[in-house]
Design a protein around this motif. Structure first.
Motif, PDB file in Angstrom:
ATOM      1  N   GLU A  27      39.975   3.389  30.527  1.00 50.51           N
ATOM      2  CA  GLU A  27      40.938   4.328  29.945  1.00 50.51           C
ATOM      3  C   GLU A  27      41.019   5.607  30.777  1.00 50.51           C
ATOM      4  OE1 GLU A  27      39.654   4.899  25.917  1.00 50.51           O
ATOM      5  OE2 GLU A  27      40.589   3.031  25.196  1.00 50.51           O
ATOM      6  N   ASP A  28      39.871   6.158  31.134  1.00 49.16           N
ATOM      7  CA  ASP A  28      39.853   7.389  31.938  1.00 49.16           C
ATOM      8  C   ASP A  28      40.542   7.171  33.276  1.00 49.16           C
ATOM      9  OD1 ASP A  28      36.556   8.637  30.959  1.00 49.16           O
ATOM     10  OD2 ASP A  28      38.538   8.823  30.048  1.00 49.16           O
ATOM     11  N   LEU A  29      40.203   6.072  33.908  1.00 51.44           N
ATOM     12  CA  LEU A  29      40.767   5.806  35.242  1.00 51.44           C
ATOM     13  C   LEU A  29      42.273   5.554  35.156  1.00 51.44           C
ATOM     14  CD1 LEU A  29      37.897   3.574  36.657  1.00 51.44           C
ATOM     15  CD2 LEU A  29      38.501   5.866  37.417  1.00 51.44           C
ATOM     16  N   THR A  30      42.694   4.846  34.127  1.00 55.92           N
ATOM     17  CA  THR A  30      44.134   4.587  33.954  1.00 55.92           C
ATOM     18  C   THR A  30      44.867   5.909  33.744  1.00 55.92           C
ATOM     19  OG1 THR A  30      43.638   2.447  32.937  1.00 55.92           O
ATOM     20  CG2 THR A  30      45.863   3.315  32.604  1.00 55.92           C
ATOM     21  N   HIS A  31      44.278   6.775  32.932  1.00 60.96           N
ATOM     22  CA  HIS A  31      44.867   8.090  32.700  1.00 60.96           C
ATOM     23  C   HIS A  31      45.013   8.831  34.021  1.00 60.96           C
ATOM     24  CE1 HIS A  31      45.756  11.766  30.394  1.00 60.96           C
ATOM     25  NE2 HIS A  31      45.024  12.392  31.292  1.00 60.96           N
ATOM     26  N   GLN A  32      43.962   8.788  34.852  1.00 67.56           N
ATOM     27  CA  GLN A  32      44.000   9.477  36.147  1.00 67.56           C
ATOM     28  C   GLN A  32      45.086   8.906  37.053  1.00 67.56           C
ATOM     29  OE1 GLN A  32      42.493  12.280  36.998  1.00 67.56           O
ATOM     30  NE2 GLN A  32      41.681  12.263  34.931  1.00 67.56           N
ATOM     31  N   VAL A  33      45.264   7.593  36.996  1.00 68.71           N
ATOM     32  CA  VAL A  33      46.291   6.944  37.835  1.00 68.71           C
ATOM     33  C   VAL A  33      47.670   7.499  37.483  1.00 68.71           C
ATOM     34  CG1 VAL A  33      47.501   4.755  38.250  1.00 68.71           C
ATOM     35  CG2 VAL A  33      45.009   4.829  38.292  1.00 68.71           C
ATOM     36  N   PHE A  34      47.964   7.530  36.193  1.00 73.10           N
ATOM     37  CA  PHE A  34      49.306   7.978  35.794  1.00 73.10           C
ATOM     38  C   PHE A  34      49.470   9.485  35.952  1.00 73.10           C
ATOM     39  CE2 PHE A  34      51.664   4.312  34.642  1.00 73.10           C
ATOM     40  CZ  PHE A  34      50.716   3.362  34.361  1.00 73.10           C
ATOM     41  N   LEU A  35      48.404  10.216  35.728  1.00 70.96           N
ATOM     42  CA  LEU A  35      48.472  11.669  35.929  1.00 70.96           C
ATOM     43  C   LEU A  35      48.772  11.964  37.398  1.00 70.96           C
ATOM     44  CD1 LEU A  35      48.082  14.437  34.609  1.00 70.96           C
ATOM     45  CD2 LEU A  35      45.670  14.311  35.216  1.00 70.96           C
ATOM     46  N   LYS A  36      48.042  11.286  38.272  1.00 65.85           N
ATOM     47  CA  LYS A  36      48.217  11.484  39.711  1.00 65.85           C
ATOM     48  C   LYS A  36      49.637  11.081  40.130  1.00 65.85           C
ATOM     49  CE  LYS A  36      44.428  11.096  42.192  1.00 65.85           C
ATOM     50  NZ  LYS A  36      43.283  10.551  42.953  1.00 65.85           N
ATOM     51  N   SER A  37      50.104   9.973  39.587  1.00 69.82           N
ATOM     52  CA  SER A  37      51.434   9.505  39.995  1.00 69.82           C
ATOM     53  C   SER A  37      52.514  10.464  39.502  1.00 69.82           C
ATOM     54  CB  SER A  37      51.680   8.069  39.523  1.00 69.82           C
ATOM     55  OG  SER A  37      51.643   7.990  38.133  1.00 69.82           O
ATOM     56  N   TRP A  38      52.350  11.009  38.303  1.00 69.16           N
ATOM     57  CA  TRP A  38      53.324  11.971  37.764  1.00 69.16           C
ATOM     58  C   TRP A  38      53.334  13.246  38.612  1.00 69.16           C
ATOM     59  CZ3 TRP A  38      57.594  13.326  35.912  1.00 69.16           C
ATOM     60  CH2 TRP A  38      57.828  14.428  35.092  1.00 69.16           C
ATOM     61  N   GLN A  39      52.122  13.678  39.015  1.00 67.90           N
ATOM     62  CA  GLN A  39      52.017  14.920  39.764  1.00 67.90           C
ATOM     63  C   GLN A  39      52.489  14.796  41.210  1.00 67.90           C
ATOM     64  OE1 GLN A  39      47.876  15.794  38.911  1.00 67.90           O
ATOM     65  NE2 GLN A  39      48.432  17.265  37.338  1.00 67.90           N
TER      66      GLN A  39
END
Lengths: 181, 161
Positions: free
Chosen positions: A46-58
């Motif tokens: 969950e944490d890593l998935t969140h980071q993936v999408f956060l990074k992609s959005w940013q």
């Protein structure tokens, strides 16, 4: 690229959160699944998935259209995220050794869902014993059912390399399953 | 290839993330600014964000009250005092709400969606207040809109306690 996806991505690049939200809805489950099958720990996935999408959005302003699904870009970020995760893991396990690590208790709820089919459970455990490259191709080609071209893009390899990798991955998977019986 | 193996691999598609986690993660991600955002000089139509409109709500408050200050006539000191009180109260409440959201790990999907809806409502009230005050329209009505926004923030605060 999926129908209408190009327009959605263009809107997201312009900063429309609702457009990125739709991309999130479209790809979040498969990215989570990809990561979960590699780390076997629900909260970490969950944490890593969140980071993936956060990074992609940013960083979406830097996204370049190459005629491939948006998911290819997400999978690359996800792979790198998992690699970084293992590098910084406190016990400093070597990446090759991770395949031998035991299933964490927090993943038991997922295993229970799969428990009806013990073969599936065995396969899940066997995937964990593969090296990361073989895990990637098994997950993308045979679980997420990406095409050869999409898989090659996600893994930044040629289609020929993916074909070879997939052949070896299946061979190794069968070998592990055979050894585990 | 072994047909059973292929079928069994496909069954791993049953693996799904938790829905509460998904809702929360989506909420937090979309609240983050992208590299393309440019907050000073934004257009009103671009800032309708469903989540974490808190920084933008602050800006609206200033715009709304800025308009009120400009048209203050002699003898309206009470209005200035009241406007200042509301501004301070809203700013404090926004900071509290932001802290509570960021540090609350027990928000479920329903709560998050409710908070999202209330933040949107707050933004709308303040947008209207801003327009009313800047067009030199009914000052009282503008202040009422700001008070309404303040009450909605109190509702959000109560949900987070």
């Amino acid at each position: 690229m999926l129908d209408g996806e190009k327009q959605l991505i263009e809107r997201a690049i312009r900063g429309e959160a609702s457009a990125f939200g739709l991309l999130y809805d479209r790809y979040q489950t498969q990215i989570y699944r990809f990561i979960y099958l590699k780390v076997s720990h629900r909260e970490e996935a969950e944490d890593l998935t969140h980071q993936v999408f956060l990074k992609s959005w940013q960083t979406i302003s830097g996204y370049k259209f190459q005629g491939l699904p948006f998911s290819s870009w997400l999978y690359r970020i996800a792979r790198n995220q998992v690699i970084d995760y293992y590098r910084t893991k406190k016990n400093n396990l070597n990446i090759e050794e991770i395949s031998e690590s035991k299933i964490d208790d927090s993943s038991i709820e997922v295993i229970e869902i799969l428990d009806d089919n013990s073969n599936v459970k065995k396969i899940k455990e066997a995937i964990k014993q593969l090296n990361p490259g073989h895990q990637d191709v098994i997950i993308l080609r045979f679980i997420e059912e990406l095409s050869l071209k999409e898989t090659a893009s996600a893994l930044k390899k040629s289609e020929m390399a993916v074909k070879l990798l997939q052949h070896r991955a299946i061979k190794n998977l069968k070998k592990i399953l055979g050894n585990n019986e | 290839m072994n047909k059973n193996l292929l079928e069994n691999l496909k069954e791993l598609r049953q693996i799904q993330p938790d829905s509460n986690y998904t809702t929360r993660s989506r909420f937090l991600i979309l609240a983050e600014p992208t590299a393309t955002e440019n907050l000073p000089g934004f257009k009103i139509t671009q800032i309708y964000k469903p989540a974490f409109a808190i920084g933008l709500i602050s800006i609206f408050v200033l715009m709304a009250l800025g308009g009120i200050y400009q048209i203050i006539k002699p003898g309206q000191n009470d209005l200035v005092v009241r406007a200042n009180e509301i501004n301070s109260s809203i700013q404090v409440k926004l900071d509290e709400i932001k802290y509570l959201i960021e540090n609350n790990n027990h928000l479920n999907a329903e709560n998050i969606l409710n908070i999202q809806a209330l933040l949107e409502k707050t933004t709308n009230e303040l947008k209207e207040a801003s327009i009313l005050s800047q067009e030199n329209k009914d000052l009282g009505k503008s202040l009422e809109k700001i008070k309404s926004a303040q009450e909605i923030l109190l509702q959000i605060d109560a949900m987070l306690q």
